[in-house]
Each structure stands twice: as structure tokens, then as C-alpha cells.
Write an enzyme that holds these catalytic residues in place. Sequence first.
Site, PDB file in Angstrom:
ATOM      1  N   GLY A   1     -10.196   7.450   0.912  1.00 31.38           N
ATOM      2  CA  GLY A   1      -9.723   8.823   0.919  1.00 31.38           C
ATOM      3  C   GLY A   1     -10.760   9.839   0.496  1.00 31.38           C
TER       4      GLY A   1
ATOM      5  N   ARG B   1      -5.815   9.565 -10.189  1.00 32.80           N
ATOM      6  CA  ARG B   1      -6.723   9.685  -9.035  1.00 32.80           C
ATOM      7  C   ARG B   1      -5.898   9.995  -7.763  1.00 32.80           C
ATOM      8  NH1 ARG B   1      -6.756   7.029  -3.884  1.00 32.80           N
ATOM      9  NH2 ARG B   1      -8.799   7.337  -2.981  1.00 32.80           N
ATOM     10  N   LEU B   2      -6.301  11.009  -7.044  1.00 35.90           N
ATOM     11  CA  LEU B   2      -5.662  11.312  -5.773  1.00 35.90           C
ATOM     12  C   LEU B   2      -6.651  11.065  -4.653  1.00 35.90           C
ATOM     13  CD1 LEU B   2      -3.835  14.705  -6.502  1.00 35.90           C
ATOM     14  CD2 LEU B   2      -2.913  12.393  -6.625  1.00 35.90           C
TER      15      LEU B   2
ATOM     16  N   THR C   1      -2.289   2.646   3.414  1.00 36.89           N
ATOM     17  CA  THR C   1      -1.548   3.911   3.454  1.00 36.89           C
ATOM     18  C   THR C   1      -0.746   3.826   4.728  1.00 36.89           C
ATOM     19  OG1 THR C   1      -3.312   5.173   2.377  1.00 36.89           O
ATOM     20  CG2 THR C   1      -1.863   6.419   3.814  1.00 36.89           C
TER      21      THR C   1
ATOM     22  N   SER D   1       0.812  -1.222   0.000  1.00 35.85           N
ATOM     23  CA  SER D   1       0.000   0.000   0.000  1.00 35.85           C
ATOM     24  C   SER D   1       0.839   1.262   0.000  1.00 35.85           C
ATOM     25  CB  SER D   1      -0.901   0.001   1.235  1.00 35.85           C
ATOM     26  OG  SER D   1      -0.135   0.060   2.416  1.00 35.85           O
TER      27      SER D   1
ATOM     28  N   THR E   1       1.418   6.785   0.424  1.00 40.39           N
ATOM     29  CA  THR E   1       0.536   5.720  -0.071  1.00 40.39           C
ATOM     30  C   THR E   1       0.729   5.469  -1.558  1.00 40.39           C
ATOM     31  OG1 THR E   1      -1.781   4.981  -0.088  1.00 40.39           O
ATOM     32  CG2 THR E   1      -1.394   7.253  -0.715  1.00 40.39           C
TER      33      THR E   1
ATOM     34  N   ASP F   1      -6.938  11.094  -0.157  1.00 41.02           N
ATOM     35  CA  ASP F   1      -6.764  12.086   0.912  1.00 41.02           C
ATOM     36  C   ASP F   1      -5.300  12.265   1.318  1.00 41.02           C
ATOM     37  OD1 ASP F   1      -6.837   9.382   1.783  1.00 41.02           O
ATOM     38  OD2 ASP F   1      -7.129  10.030   3.855  1.00 41.02           O
TER      39      ASP F   1
ATOM     40  N   THR G   1      -6.272   6.758   7.071  1.00 39.78           N
ATOM     41  CA  THR G   1      -6.169   5.731   6.037  1.00 39.78           C
ATOM     42  C   THR G   1      -7.598   5.283   5.739  1.00 39.78           C
ATOM     43  OG1 THR G   1      -5.971   3.895   7.587  1.00 39.78           O
ATOM     44  CG2 THR G   1      -3.929   4.901   6.853  1.00 39.78           C
ATOM     45  N   GLY G   2      -7.768   4.661   4.593  1.00 36.85           N
ATOM     46  CA  GLY G   2      -9.109   4.197   4.246  1.00 36.85           C
ATOM     47  C   GLY G   2      -9.600   4.868   2.986  1.00 36.85           C
TER      48      GLY G   2
HETATM   49  N1  ASP Z   1      -6.446   6.644   1.900  1.00 35.58           N
HETATM   50  C1  ASP Z   1      -5.845   6.044   0.746  1.00 35.58           C
HETATM   51  C2  ASP Z   1      -6.428   6.650  -0.482  1.00 35.58           C
HETATM   52  O1  ASP Z   1      -7.613   6.934  -0.519  1.00 35.58           O
HETATM   53  C3  ASP Z   1      -5.969   4.568   0.649  1.00 35.58           C
HETATM   54  C4  ASP Z   1      -6.072   3.769   1.907  1.00 35.58           C
HETATM   55  O2  ASP Z   1      -5.649   4.206   2.961  1.00 35.58           O
HETATM   56  O3  ASP Z   1      -6.596   2.644   1.872  1.00 35.58           O
HETATM   57  O4  ASP Z   1      -5.702   6.779  -1.437  1.00 35.58           O
END
Ligand code: ASP
Length: 323
Positions: free
Chosen positions: A231, A205-206, A177, A52, A195, A208, A228-229
Site C-alpha cells: 500500500g 499503520r494505514l 485486500t 486479509s 482489508t 492505501d 492490492t499489494g
Molecule cells: N494494500 C494493503 C495494505 O497495504 C495490503 C495488501 O493488499 O496486501 O494495507
Amino acid sequence: MGSGAQVGVIVGSYNSRVGFPAAMEILRAGGSALDAAVAAVKVIEDNLEDHSVGTGGIPNILGQVELDASIMDGTTLAAGAVGAVKNYPHPIEIARKVMEVTPHVMLVGEGAELFARVHGFQTANLLTEEAEQEWRRHILGEDGGPVEGETYEDQFSLYMSVVKDWTKLLHKEIFGTTNVIVRDTQGNIASAVSTSGWGFKWPGRLGDSPIIGAGNYADSRFGAAACTGRGEMAIRAASAHSVVTYLRQGMTLEDALRTAMLDLRALVDPYAERDNVMNIVAMDRHGNVAAASTSLAARYVFQTTEMDDYEERPRIHVPLREE
Ligand code: ASP
């Protein structure tokens, strides 16, 4: 948890633990939170088992690894970020350079790569065999699937037809991330995020992670938070900044985290169906740490300069939907 000004503290997402020894060495020598945060994240970016972040990250739909990173100095409120950077293994260092030598906060894509080249950052192949296999398995499939060179319509319709299923995949498979928040022995706080973003994301694509206020925010007067998660949710809710604002308003760290997580319930989001959809780690100005997650199983890690090793703790559970 020590709250004296002499105790250095690091807190991060579970995968950040590999970077703790590097950060601790700097903190114990009286080094800065910024130096410690960058040192930790570089180790994580180099961890090939982590799909990741950095080298070994899951590529975009075209099979290219695109990295995002950001850093914030909580004492000056200076920030730097890069997005969609290819071929540079340490985007966190480029983000720091953006913060230090440009009048900007964020550079993306080719412009960020040009900047990195001019400043002497080394390139590397970021696509490992394992990550490429994952891409082949999910994207090319049995029949060879669409590849670069096919029409935009082919690519985009494939993307939209499968993206909803991807959002349901387990966090460890194609998301992730790293978050690192550090307080040094002088009480300065810095936060760093790096990340490879959503696995198989649309090119450019960006999430968060490179967006100050969304996936990363630090203010040494109040505290810091990083996410994380999914975004897109952290962007829409300005989650990291919200945690710091709630601290500023006098909430406890736990309440600030819980309130920022509950803010997500207002977002209408058809792509937020998986259990592990959002996670936040945070630190208050005293160096107290906590973290929250929509998943019951999620954990985080922290260490102080007084501890021999990191400690792992469960996150406060705040499910996305009322249970
Ligand atoms: N937050 C990250 C994103 O959206 C991905 C992740 O943490 O799973 O790019």
C-alpha cells in the site's frame, strides 16, 4: 464484454469472487452499484478463510485485528473511509456511512469506532483461532516473544528487525485486500476496498486501502481502479487515481493500467522485494475490465449480469523491475 448501458458488471481481486452472487442479485434487480459493491464486500469480510479482510484477518503486532476500508461513488465523487478500526466486522458499511452522513471522508481509530457505535453497528471478535495461531507462530515464536506491556523500544526494534522479511513472504500468507468495482445497469460506477492490512503491522499503520486516490478511485465518466499489494507504494504513486487520469487522457484500459504500474518503477523502496508487490484492477466507463500485477501468477475475476458465473482471467504482467 458488454458495453451497453443495460449490462451490470463487477470486477475484483481474486478473493472477491465469494461476494459476486450478492452483488449480482442486486444488479439484476436494478439496484445501485454502491449497494452491490457493499453487499459483495460484506460477504468477503465475513469469509473466515480469507486472512486479509474482515473477520479472520491477520492481526497487528500486538495481536489486534485492525481493519481499513473505503468506498467511492463514481457518479457524485463522494467517498468514505475508515482506518485502524477494531471490533467492527464490516468496515465497508461504516465507510459508506461516513460518506453519507458526515462532512468528512475519513475517520480512524477510536473516533471511527465511536461513530460506528453511535450509528448502531454491531461489534464482534475479529480474531479467529487460525489468525491468532499465525500471530503466535510469527510474533511470539518459541520463546514467547514480546507482548503488549513491554517497552516501546522492545516492540519497535522487533518490528524493524523482522518487517523486511515479512515483505518477502508470499502474498497469501500475510498480505491481501479485497477490491470490488461495480457498474450498475444505469452506468454508475462504485468502487470498494476492504482489508486487515499488512499482517503484523505496526498499530495505527494505514495502507492505501482507506486512502481515496491511492488504493481506490472511481469516476463514472472515465472508470475506476483499486489496488492490492504494498500500500505504501500505491499511496506514493496515487495509483488508483493515476489509472483514472490516464483513462481520462484517452488511454485504453490496458495502457492506463500498464502506465500506472510502470510509474512504480520510479519509487525507491527497499521493502518492495517480493514478486507480488502491486496489483490493480480497473474498469472503464463502458464496463470493460482488466487488471495488472507485478506477479506473473496473479489473476482477477469479473462477471456481468448476462453471465451465469464469474470468469477468472490472468492479469497483465508488469514486473516492478525491468527484466
Ligand atoms: N494494500 C494493503 C495494505 O497495504 C495490503 C495488501 O493488499 O496486501 O494495507
